[in-house]
Design a protein around this motif. Structure first.
Motif, short mmCIF file in Angstrom:
data_model
loop_
_atom_site.label_atom_id
_atom_site.label_comp_id
_atom_site.label_asym_id
_atom_site.label_seq_id
_atom_site.Cartn_x
_atom_site.Cartn_y
_atom_site.Cartn_z
N THR A 133 -2.55 -3.97 -0.69
CA THR A 133 -2.14 -4.65 0.53
C THR A 133 -3.21 -5.65 0.96
OG1 THR A 133 -1.44 -4.32 2.83
CG2 THR A 133 -2.98 -2.70 1.94
N GLY A 166 6.18 -6.60 -1.22
CA GLY A 166 6.60 -6.69 0.17
C GLY A 166 5.88 -7.85 0.82
N VAL A 173 1.64 -5.93 -1.40
CA VAL A 173 2.09 -6.19 -0.03
C VAL A 173 1.20 -7.29 0.56
CG1 VAL A 173 2.26 -5.24 2.30
CG2 VAL A 173 3.00 -3.87 0.34
#
Length: 336
Positions: free
Chosen positions: A207, A261, A235
């Protein structure tokens, strides 16, 4: 007496915003402008030109050309994270103050990042489409838990730290890459520092929470994606330019990683033809991670009150007088 003209782009409608606008109207003439499709540089050159101040979000690029064509401009007030979309060099040279509201959206962006991880792990949107088409759950499964997985956090600033705090409840292993953070700081949020290469190789979820700078542009490219597990997810709720989108599309199409994502894109808004919007292993949202009612309320409250009143936009505007010398410092003020 209203001596100033203020342009407010993408205005909020919460109570804090309305209170702030009413107070600002005591000394300034307010103009509200909104465009869901975004603004070109030419649009902003024309829009900003007659104003003393402009209030923006991350959607609006206040370039050097915009600033140079706005002779009356004194303040650019950004709601949200660091004003990477403002040409600070030109602003400094022209004596234009730039303010922002750090910290107000840390938790809400962190929650959005974790939400994207969960949607990818549970294939939420693929399952919704199956249900809508009349199908039931798939016998092949493919859903996973977060518990026991490794989450790699790139950028351990305020949002990255919040992500670590939220992820701890899932009993994950936390790795962090941030060359500016000492080991003890990472340990405070339960993370172990690692090199970028080690983090990419070991993580089940990567992320991104780094600032976009010349050094971090395309931080995640073809080489970096090739280091990730084929079962890993990427992400990004930070800035689109951190990722080479062409390399990401290739990695997703060829199964080099399991999915992504994304809340941000290299071009915003992205073209409807952007392949990332049509791949089945991508969950995408329109740069809305920091757009909760609570975060917007905190942003307006920060702009309204400032740092003990010293950085209040109303105070700044009252302090501006004709003949203020250009090229003064400092011009990036944090509103807390």
């Amino acid at each position: 007496m209203r001596n100033y003209k203020v342009l407010i782009l993408e205005a909020s409608s919460d109570d804090a915003a309305l209170d702030f606008y009413r107070e600002l109207e005591e000394i300034a003439e307010l103009t509200f402008h909104s465009n869901e499709g975004g603004y070109t540089e030419d649009d902003l050159v024309e829009l900003v030109a007659p104003y003393d101040a402009v209030m923006i979000t991350s959607q609006h690029a206040i370039t050097g050309r915009v600033i140079l064509n706005a002779p009356k401009l004194k303040i650019v007030a950004k709601r949200g994270a660091k004003p990477s979309n403002v040409d600070l060099k030109t602003a400094t040279e022209r004596g234009v103050m730039v303010t922002w509201t750090p910290g107000v959206n840390f938790r809400t962006v962190a929650e959005h990042a974790v939400m994207l991880m969960m949607c990818l792990a549970k294939q939420t949107f693929q399952q919704m489409e199956r249900l809508r088409s009349g199908a039931w759950r798939s016998a092949t499964g493919g859903l996973i838990e977060l518990q026991g997985k490794t989450v790699g956090v790139i950028g351990l600033g305020g949002i990255g730290q919040e992500v670590c705090k939220l992820c701890k409840c899932f009993e994950v292993e936390l790795l962090a890459y941030d060359p500016y953070v000492p080991e003890e700081k990472a340990a405070e949020v339960g993370a172990q520092l690692a090199s970028l290469e080690e983090l990419l190789r070991r993580s089940d979820f990567v992320t991104l929470h780094a600032a976009l700078t010349p050094e971090t542009h395309h931080l995640i490219g073809e080489r970096e994606l090739s280091l990730m597990k084929k079962t890993a997810y990427l992400v990004n709720t930070a800035r689109g330019g951190l990722v080479d989108e062409q390399a990401l599309v290739k990695a997703l199409e060829q199964g080099e990683i399991a999915g992504a994502g994304l809340d941000v894109f290299e071009q915003e808004p992205p073209s409807p033809e952007n392949p990332l919007l049509h791949l089945p292993n991508v969950v995408a949202t329109p740069h809305m991670a920091g757009w909760t009612e609570e975060a917007l309320y905190r942003e307006q409250k920060a702009l309204r009150r400032g740092n003990g009143g010293r950085n209040d936009l109303r105070v700044q505007m009252r302090a501006m007088r004709p003949g203020v010398p250009r090229g003064r410092d400092p011009l990036s003020v944090q509103l807390l």
